[in-house]
Design a protein around this motif. Structure first.
Motif, mmCIF file in Angstrom:
data_model
loop_
_atom_site.group_PDB
_atom_site.id
_atom_site.type_symbol
_atom_site.label_atom_id
_atom_site.label_comp_id
_atom_site.label_asym_id
_atom_site.label_seq_id
_atom_site.Cartn_x
_atom_site.Cartn_y
_atom_site.Cartn_z
ATOM 1 N N GLY A 50 0.783 -1.214 0.000
ATOM 2 C CA GLY A 50 0.000 0.000 0.000
ATOM 3 C C GLY A 50 0.823 1.276 0.000
ATOM 4 N N ALA A 51 2.124 1.205 -0.290
ATOM 5 C CA ALA A 51 2.963 2.393 -0.215
ATOM 6 C C ALA A 51 2.731 3.349 -1.378
ATOM 7 C CB ALA A 51 4.439 2.001 -0.169
ATOM 8 N N ALA A 52 2.362 2.842 -2.513
ATOM 9 C CA ALA A 52 2.156 3.705 -3.676
ATOM 10 C C ALA A 52 0.831 4.445 -3.537
ATOM 11 C CB ALA A 52 2.163 2.874 -4.951
ATOM 12 N N THR A 53 0.845 5.691 -3.938
ATOM 13 C CA THR A 53 -0.372 6.478 -3.864
ATOM 14 C C THR A 53 -1.085 6.450 -5.196
ATOM 15 O OG1 THR A 53 0.802 8.491 -4.475
ATOM 16 C CG2 THR A 53 0.607 8.011 -2.127
ATOM 17 N N GLY A 77 -0.079 8.786 -8.354
ATOM 18 C CA GLY A 77 1.111 8.581 -9.150
ATOM 19 C C GLY A 77 2.361 9.196 -8.546
ATOM 20 N N ASP A 78 2.301 9.673 -7.310
ATOM 21 C CA ASP A 78 3.486 10.217 -6.649
ATOM 22 C C ASP A 78 4.509 9.104 -6.454
ATOM 23 O OD1 ASP A 78 2.250 12.673 -6.453
ATOM 24 O OD2 ASP A 78 1.467 12.280 -4.436
ATOM 25 N N GLN A 79 5.784 9.471 -6.541
ATOM 26 C CA GLN A 79 6.824 8.478 -6.344
ATOM 27 C C GLN A 79 6.909 8.096 -4.879
ATOM 28 O OE1 GLN A 79 10.551 9.183 -8.176
ATOM 29 N NE2 GLN A 79 11.660 7.821 -6.818
ATOM 30 N N ALA A 125 19.736 -1.314 -3.504
ATOM 31 C CA ALA A 125 19.888 -0.097 -2.703
ATOM 32 C C ALA A 125 21.364 0.211 -2.462
ATOM 33 C CB ALA A 125 19.147 -0.236 -1.376
ATOM 34 N N ASP A 126 22.139 -0.808 -2.123
ATOM 35 C CA ASP A 126 23.567 -0.602 -1.865
ATOM 36 C C ASP A 126 24.326 -0.170 -3.116
ATOM 37 O OD1 ASP A 126 23.292 -1.153 0.795
ATOM 38 O OD2 ASP A 126 24.104 -3.186 0.680
ATOM 39 N N LEU A 127 23.862 -0.599 -4.284
ATOM 40 C CA LEU A 127 24.512 -0.217 -5.535
ATOM 41 C C LEU A 127 24.007 1.115 -6.074
ATOM 42 C CD1 LEU A 127 24.674 -3.684 -7.332
ATOM 43 C CD2 LEU A 127 26.536 -2.447 -6.196
ATOM 44 N N GLY A 128 23.008 1.700 -5.387
ATOM 45 C CA GLY A 128 22.515 3.009 -5.784
ATOM 46 C C GLY A 128 21.421 3.003 -6.836
ATOM 47 N N TYR A 129 20.861 1.835 -7.141
ATOM 48 C CA TYR A 129 19.835 1.744 -8.174
ATOM 49 C C TYR A 129 18.476 2.270 -7.734
ATOM 50 C CZ TYR A 129 23.061 -1.125 -10.865
ATOM 51 O OH TYR A 129 24.135 -1.575 -11.569
ATOM 52 N N LEU A 130 18.244 2.442 -6.456
ATOM 53 C CA LEU A 130 16.928 2.879 -5.986
ATOM 54 C C LEU A 130 16.812 4.398 -5.873
ATOM 55 C CD1 LEU A 130 16.108 0.197 -3.263
ATOM 56 C CD2 LEU A 130 15.565 0.199 -5.697
ATOM 57 N N GLY A 131 17.886 5.108 -6.103
ATOM 58 C CA GLY A 131 17.848 6.570 -6.059
ATOM 59 C C GLY A 131 17.439 7.075 -4.683
#
Length: 111
Positions: free
Chosen positions: A29-32, A35-37, A57-63
């Motif tokens: 349920g995290a997505a609104t 369409g907000d990120q 996440a550790d490689l930086g792919y999740l921004g």
């Protein structure tokens, strides 16, 4: 020379985990609706293992998206149950459990 069987099985298991993760990503349920990120994703870890989202996440792919660990999971069905009930934002399990969810009309979507 062909790769060892365990390497092939590990690769196939990783590929299956990615498919399951994508299939269950829409359960949380995290997505609104607007369409907000999403800025935070709640997840369950595995004892002694680095999960694919943790690696990303550790490689930086999740921004700007952060992962919030909510505990360890004991198995795939428990993981996707937590996702389906909104306790976590994504989860994974073997394909048979996903088929059972779909048969029970659980709100799963592929992303």
């Amino acid at each position: 020379m062909s790769p060892p069987r365990h390497a092939v099985r590990r690769t196939l298991a990783s590929a299956a985990a990615l498919v399951v993760l994508a299939a269950t990503a829409g359960c949380g349920g995290a997505a609104t609706a607007g369409g907000d990120q999403v800025s935070e994703l709640r997840y369950q870890g595995s004892v002694g293992q680095v999960t694919l989202p943790e690696l990303a996440a550790d490689l930086g792919y999740l921004g700007d998206v952060t992962l919030t660990w909510i505990g360890n999971v004991t198995g795939g069905p428990q993981d996707i149950q937590a996702t389906a009930t909104g306790q976590s934002d994504f989860g994974g399990a073997f394909n048979g459990a996903i088929v059972k969810l779909a048969a029970a009309n659980a709100p799963i979507t592929a992303r």
